[in-house]
Design an enzyme around this catalytic site. Sequence first.
Site, PDB file in Angstrom:
ATOM      1  N   HIS A   1      -2.053  20.832   0.567  1.00  0.00           N
ATOM      2  CA  HIS A   1      -1.356  19.617   0.091  1.00  0.00           C
ATOM      3  C   HIS A   1      -1.390  18.597   1.222  1.00  0.00           C
ATOM      4  O   HIS A   1      -0.560  18.641   2.128  1.00  0.00           O
ATOM      5  CB  HIS A   1       0.088  19.933  -0.307  1.00  0.00           C
TER       6      HIS A   1
ATOM      7  N   HIS B   1       2.678   7.159   6.921  1.00  0.00           N
ATOM      8  CA  HIS B   1       2.964   5.750   6.624  1.00  0.00           C
ATOM      9  C   HIS B   1       2.991   5.026   7.964  1.00  0.00           C
ATOM     10  O   HIS B   1       3.465   5.588   8.956  1.00  0.00           O
ATOM     11  CB  HIS B   1       4.328   5.581   5.956  1.00  0.00           C
TER      12      HIS B   1
ATOM     13  N   LEU C   1      10.215  13.398   0.160  1.00  0.00           N
ATOM     14  CA  LEU C   1      10.594  13.771  -1.198  1.00  0.00           C
ATOM     15  C   LEU C   1       9.742  14.957  -1.628  1.00  0.00           C
ATOM     16  O   LEU C   1       8.522  14.890  -1.464  1.00  0.00           O
ATOM     17  CB  LEU C   1      10.396  12.601  -2.168  1.00  0.00           C
TER      18      LEU C   1
ATOM     19  N   HIS D   1      -2.021  14.407   2.362  1.00  0.00           N
ATOM     20  CA  HIS D   1      -2.232  12.982   2.071  1.00  0.00           C
ATOM     21  C   HIS D   1      -3.055  12.362   3.193  1.00  0.00           C
ATOM     22  O   HIS D   1      -2.635  12.381   4.352  1.00  0.00           O
ATOM     23  CB  HIS D   1      -0.896  12.247   1.969  1.00  0.00           C
ATOM     24  N   LEU D   2      -4.190  11.809   2.843  1.00  0.00           N
ATOM     25  CA  LEU D   2      -5.023  11.135   3.843  1.00  0.00           C
ATOM     26  C   LEU D   2      -5.038   9.624   3.663  1.00  0.00           C
ATOM     27  O   LEU D   2      -5.481   8.905   4.549  1.00  0.00           O
ATOM     28  CB  LEU D   2      -6.462  11.654   3.781  1.00  0.00           C
ATOM     29  N   ARG D   3      -4.551   9.141   2.494  1.00  0.00           N
ATOM     30  CA  ARG D   3      -4.614   7.701   2.187  1.00  0.00           C
ATOM     31  C   ARG D   3      -6.075   7.232   2.170  1.00  0.00           C
ATOM     32  O   ARG D   3      -6.991   8.036   2.063  1.00  0.00           O
ATOM     33  CB  ARG D   3      -3.780   6.868   3.183  1.00  0.00           C
TER      34      ARG D   3
ATOM     35  N   LYS E   1      -3.276  16.768 -10.475  1.00  0.00           N
ATOM     36  CA  LYS E   1      -1.903  16.659  -9.984  1.00  0.00           C
ATOM     37  C   LYS E   1      -1.077  15.798 -10.913  1.00  0.00           C
ATOM     38  O   LYS E   1      -1.478  14.687 -11.261  1.00  0.00           O
ATOM     39  CB  LYS E   1      -1.923  16.036  -8.578  1.00  0.00           C
TER      40      LYS E   1
ATOM     41  N   ALA F   1       8.860   7.438   1.797  1.00  0.00           N
ATOM     42  CA  ALA F   1       9.099   8.881   1.920  1.00  0.00           C
ATOM     43  C   ALA F   1       7.850   9.569   2.447  1.00  0.00           C
ATOM     44  O   ALA F   1       6.736   9.260   2.022  1.00  0.00           O
ATOM     45  CB  ALA F   1       9.478   9.453   0.561  1.00  0.00           C
TER      46      ALA F   1
ATOM     47  N   ASP G   1       1.905  18.699   2.932  1.00  0.00           N
ATOM     48  CA  ASP G   1       2.414  17.418   2.418  1.00  0.00           C
ATOM     49  C   ASP G   1       2.503  16.391   3.544  1.00  0.00           C
ATOM     50  O   ASP G   1       3.329  15.470   3.487  1.00  0.00           O
ATOM     51  CB  ASP G   1       3.775  17.589   1.727  1.00  0.00           C
TER      52      ASP G   1
ATOM     53  N   HIS H   1       5.495  21.791  -2.613  1.00  0.00           N
ATOM     54  CA  HIS H   1       6.550  21.505  -1.616  1.00  0.00           C
ATOM     55  C   HIS H   1       7.947  21.888  -2.093  1.00  0.00           C
ATOM     56  O   HIS H   1       8.834  21.040  -2.182  1.00  0.00           O
ATOM     57  CB  HIS H   1       6.519  20.045  -1.174  1.00  0.00           C
TER      58      HIS H   1
ATOM     59  N   ASN I   1      -2.781  10.384  -4.932  1.00  0.00           N
ATOM     60  CA  ASN I   1      -1.903   9.224  -5.184  1.00  0.00           C
ATOM     61  C   ASN I   1      -2.151   8.113  -4.173  1.00  0.00           C
ATOM     62  O   ASN I   1      -1.236   7.578  -3.555  1.00  0.00           O
ATOM     63  CB  ASN I   1      -0.418   9.629  -5.199  1.00  0.00           C
TER      64      ASN I   1
ATOM     65  N   HIS J   1       4.205  17.850  -8.783  1.00  0.00           N
ATOM     66  CA  HIS J   1       5.357  17.357  -8.022  1.00  0.00           C
ATOM     67  C   HIS J   1       6.556  17.681  -8.891  1.00  0.00           C
ATOM     68  O   HIS J   1       6.829  16.979  -9.866  1.00  0.00           O
ATOM     69  CB  HIS J   1       5.247  15.864  -7.734  1.00  0.00           C
TER      70      HIS J   1
END
Lengths: 339, 339
Positions: A13, A249, A217, A15-17, A100, A261, A245, A172, A41, A137
């Site tokens: 899980h 940011h 979150l 996030h790489l953006r 997802k 978050a 996760d 998560h 996302n 999620h």
Amino acid sequence: MTTYSQHYPDDFHLHLRRGDLLKAVIGQSAYQFARGLIMPNTVPPILNAAFVDNYFVEIRLALRNLRLPNFKPLFAIKLNHRTTPETIREAINVGAVAGKVYPIGVTTNSDDGVSDFESMAPVFAAMEKWGMVLCLHGEKPGEFCLDREVEFLPTLDCLAKNFPKLRIVLEHISTAKAVERVQSLPNTVAATITAHHLLLTLDDVIGGKLRPHNFCLPIAKRPKDRAAVRMAAISGNPKFFFGSDSAPHLKGDKECAEGCAGCYTAPVAMPLLVQIFERMNALDKLENFTSKFGADFYHLPLNEGTLVLEKRPWTVPKEINGVVPFLAGETMEWSFACE
Amino acid sequence: MTTYSQHYPDDFHLHLRRGDLLKAVIGQSAYQFARGLIMPNTVPPILNAAFVDNYFVEIRLALRNLRLPNFKPLFAIKLNHRTTPETIREAINVGAVAGKVYPIGVTTNSDDGVSDFESMAPVFAAMEKWGMVLCLHGEKPGEFCLDREVEFLPTLDCLAKNFPKLRIVLEHISTAKAVERVQSLPNTVAATITAHHLLLTLDDVIGGKLRPHNFCLPIAKRPKDRAAVRMAAISGNPKFFFGSDSAPHLKGDKECAEGCAGCYTAPVAMPLLVQIFERMNALDKLENFTSKFGADFYHLPLNEGTLVLEKRPWTVPKEINGVVPFLAGETMEWSFACE
């Protein structure tokens, strides 16, 4: 020097953006993990095969520039009310391993999320038939923040019952009740556990000072919830495996009037896990948690190669490429072995 | 134009700080309140008569410069393990009306707080004897953030029982259980209620984005807790009266990696209260809540003069003198009447 070594781990899980932020963060994961399931996302979101193709190229290019070409991204597409069985088939054909679901409004970039699970039945049936994992999620929109995960569990029950061969990951998990539910459901249902949910309670977010870099979150909950999540992680039950996760940011998007978050845990992930598992006298459980159970659930081979950490303290930087890492400024006990 | 008018109100829990910040914020309170009980957890703290004298001069000077000389500050001293009965007597002699206990570590500037209530018995006995009110930050140190207020209630019980004539105020109550306990204890025990605890739940702090300007201690709790606090405020029970706990911090001390607790509600206090009470069809209860019950409890006369508000929208500024006010950028329904 005391060392710890294991098969290269996976992060199921991550996030790489996209764009500059992706370039700024991807190396931290690629350095220590062999594979990462990249969350869809992004802006714009990864909705189908074409987006996966495009995102794959961006990631490969970033890895090549960092001379970390061995990291293998795994892809999930974001499911919403425009997803069709055909979308699923095409995504599988380009290598996506998961779809997802973000219930509408529950987290970063989820305003286009799912509001009605029943209407998604044809999509879930296609995933079940063709072997794509459903990642959830697991929070129910509109509920009080501390209750959202528990209120989502009936939906998990329904999905597990209605699609008995669909592999489902509750992402998560943060509550004792979610741990219990995943344990009691069939083996098609698993859960990821983050490093920060093993470490934090709500006290670390709002208990004294307000700590935006501990804000994620689902929000970290009570000590008894953390204890349950910890017990699940070291239980040796293959239903529970690691997904960081890690959610970067920019500093200004965290330290502001409306902070985003997400904990950017990638820079400390494996050192922190080794530290936590060692303190629980469960270091022997870490390899399965990070290298085997997730791979098995996703029907992937065990990674080759060995990750080595040394018991040598280091201080987490205050900022890395504009992003404040989790535990910034704190001392970690375990370092990556020098090459 | 629709108007609302009442006797000038009191704010029985107000943080003014010192120095530049005091000058920046005092006008917002002095404009709409006749009196304010000024909290003593300044740096350095207001520990005794000499500090009260000094603080009084600073406040009077600031009020004179703002041409708001009619605002009357009421003083509380901060009680700790160095406080003696003599400290109490001297503070009363310079006009202090209350002594405030901060249990150690529970909020802003409370590291020198009280760790042992029993050892404070001679001080509480002196306050009981000489008629000084005991104000309590009612949270038990070391407990999980959401439980601290409820875990403090046994201490409140003990104090009410052991000092039956001591007037005690449980400040800024935030839970249904605290409301119930204050209701059930003798009339020597009252509670203040803030405007923000009438408005917020934990969802407004961490439920989506992280909102540091809604972050206060005690933290806002569940919807059922807010409902209980609201019912207490409009109940007409004289045990419940207004104390804003308006707590200014510079913007950079809120929007940062370790944000300070406190909502700067002074700029919106009475307009917000009128709005909340009106929506609860309880505008007829607001005057007693803000002007009478607190004054009666503190044995003070009702304020003279009339505060008038008009139903005329205005937008809360994004920042006032370096401090972000509560509800910054939002539209309020009620304005102060033009003079």
